[in-house]
Design an enzyme around this catalytic site. Structure first.
Site, PDB file in Angstrom:
ATOM      1  N   ASP A  67      35.379  40.294  28.166  1.00 50.19           N
ATOM      2  CA  ASP A  67      35.579  39.329  26.937  1.00 50.19           C
ATOM      3  C   ASP A  67      36.375  40.066  25.835  1.00 50.19           C
ATOM      4  O   ASP A  67      36.261  41.244  25.633  1.00 50.19           O
ATOM      5  CB  ASP A  67      34.328  38.525  26.386  1.00 50.19           C
ATOM      6  N   ASP A 136      20.682  34.163  23.522  1.00 50.69           N
ATOM      7  CA  ASP A 136      20.780  32.681  23.878  1.00 50.69           C
ATOM      8  C   ASP A 136      21.117  32.401  25.299  1.00 50.69           C
ATOM      9  O   ASP A 136      21.465  31.222  25.754  1.00 50.69           O
ATOM     10  CB  ASP A 136      21.727  31.879  22.789  1.00 50.69           C
ATOM     11  N   HIS A 138      23.870  33.715  26.907  1.00 45.18           N
ATOM     12  CA  HIS A 138      25.224  33.882  27.288  1.00 45.18           C
ATOM     13  C   HIS A 138      25.324  35.229  28.188  1.00 45.18           C
ATOM     14  O   HIS A 138      24.863  36.359  27.918  1.00 45.18           O
ATOM     15  CB  HIS A 138      26.165  33.711  25.969  1.00 45.18           C
ATOM     16  N   GLU A 143      28.938  30.796  25.815  1.00 45.42           N
ATOM     17  CA  GLU A 143      27.877  30.180  25.281  1.00 45.42           C
ATOM     18  C   GLU A 143      27.262  29.162  25.968  1.00 45.42           C
ATOM     19  O   GLU A 143      27.630  28.476  26.707  1.00 45.42           O
ATOM     20  CB  GLU A 143      28.473  29.846  23.677  1.00 45.42           C
TER      21      GLU A 143
HETATM   22  C1  GLP Z   1      27.738  40.135  23.319  1.00 45.26           C
HETATM   23  C2  GLP Z   1      28.888  40.528  24.307  1.00 45.26           C
HETATM   24  C3  GLP Z   1      28.251  40.243  26.033  1.00 45.26           C
HETATM   25  C4  GLP Z   1      26.898  41.249  25.668  1.00 45.26           C
HETATM   26  C5  GLP Z   1      25.921  40.272  24.642  1.00 45.26           C
HETATM   27  C6  GLP Z   1      24.681  41.215  24.495  1.00 45.26           C
HETATM   28  O1  GLP Z   1      28.028  39.202  22.504  1.00 45.26           O
HETATM   29  N1  GLP Z   1      29.970  39.618  24.363  1.00 45.26           N
HETATM   30  O2  GLP Z   1      28.894  40.654  26.828  1.00 45.26           O
HETATM   31  O3  GLP Z   1      26.292  41.141  26.910  1.00 45.26           O
HETATM   32  O4  GLP Z   1      26.386  39.822  23.671  1.00 45.26           O
HETATM   33  O5  GLP Z   1      25.046  42.218  23.754  1.00 45.26           O
HETATM   34  P1  GLP Z   1      24.209  43.582  23.698  1.00 45.26           P
HETATM   35  O6  GLP Z   1      23.957  44.166  24.699  1.00 45.26           O
HETATM   36  O7  GLP Z   1      24.315  44.342  22.460  1.00 45.26           O
HETATM   37  O8  GLP Z   1      22.722  42.893  23.209  1.00 45.26           O
END
Ligand code: GLP
Length: 261
Positions: A67, A136, A138, A143
């Site tokens: 992303d 959440d 995702h 989302e």
């Molecule tokens: C972000 C990214 C995701 C990631 C998630 C969790 O927003 N777009 O690819 O897996 O949120 O992030 P983290 O690993 O820092 O908890």
């Protein structure tokens, strides 16, 4: 879906790195799906360390990120393309131009998203997708409410995700972009093997839904229940809401040592 609960966080990184190593041994030109966020950082450290010791080479491998934020300038340190270069690409021997991401600065967004899908398909698809999970539920930036069949497209970030990610923008919510481009759930589902890493108690509810909840767009990661080869690597905190944690632990403990993920 295989759930692996490991008390030692270093063990999660080593197990995921072993999986990448086994894939590259079999297929040196493998296509890796790369995730940003904090969850895969210790894995990237481990892969970089193995490369530095000459135990692993990604010289022929290719990568696709999940992303990208919309509108962050080319030099912005939190632009995911720059994050992945900093945390991964620059620390291993993968060719810089072998790693691709969705173009968050594209003028024609639908065309850029279609081109990204095409690039992944032209590379033969993703062999191993590394994933984190949002609080959440995702994955990528899909989302709640995302179509379970979605492909790469623009999405509006939820306030919760922007709050979660504000820590990367000096705690300033207003500095967090409102939109992103993300591989869709259908795109992620096309990867041949998915390794999802989650640590910390704040992920426990999302992990419970992922593994034990009903499949629903309300918890987008639950779509992975339909995938034939998903490995979920958790620490105790992230596993703390799992009803069947005892069963998952017993199953993994009884697994023959030679069998990888
Ligand atoms: C972000 C990214 C995701 C990631 C998630 C969790 O927003 N777009 O690819 O897996 O949120 O992030 P983290 O690993 O820092 O908890």
């Amino acid at each position: 879906m295989e759930i692996v609960i490991l008390d030692d966080p270093g063990a999660i990184a080593r197990l995921a790195a072993d999986t990448i190593a086994a894939l590259l041994h079999e297929k040196p030109a493998a296509v890796l799906g790369l995730a940003t966020g904090s969850s895969p950082l210790s894995l990237y450290d481990e892969v970089a360390a193995r490369c530095a010791r000459g135990e692993l080479s990604l010289a022929e491998a290719r990568g696709f990120t999940l992303d990208e934020y919309v509108g962050l300038g080319a030099e912005h340190p939190e632009r995911y393309r720059n994050v992945i270069d900093r945390e991964f690409t620059s620390r291993v021997d993968i060719a810089r131009d072998a790693v691709h991401g969705p173009d968050g600065l594209a003028e024609d967004v639908p065309a850029a998203c279609a081109a990204y899908e095409e690039a992944i398909a032209d590379a033969g698809g993703v062999d191993l997708q590394i994933l984190g999970i949002g609080t959440d539920g995702h994955i990528g930036f899909n989302e709640p409410g995302s179509s379970l069949a979605s492909r790469t497209r623009i999405k509006t970030l939820t306030r919760q995700t922007r709050l979660d990610n504000a820590r990367f923008f000096g705690g300033d919510l207003d500095a967090v972009p409102t939109h992103c481009l993300t591989q869709g759930l259908g795109t992620i589902m096309a990867a041949r093997h998915i390794v999802l890493i989650a640590t910390g108690e704040e992920k426990a509810r999302a992990v419970h839904e992922l593994a034990e909840g009903p499949v629903s767009a309300s918890w987008p990661a639950t779509v992975l229940q339909h995938h034939p080869h998903v490995s979920v690597l958790l620490d105790d905190g992230a596993a703390s809401h799992l009803r069947m944690a005892g069963y998952y632990r017993e199953t993994y403990a009884a697994k023959p040592g030679w069998q990888g993920l």
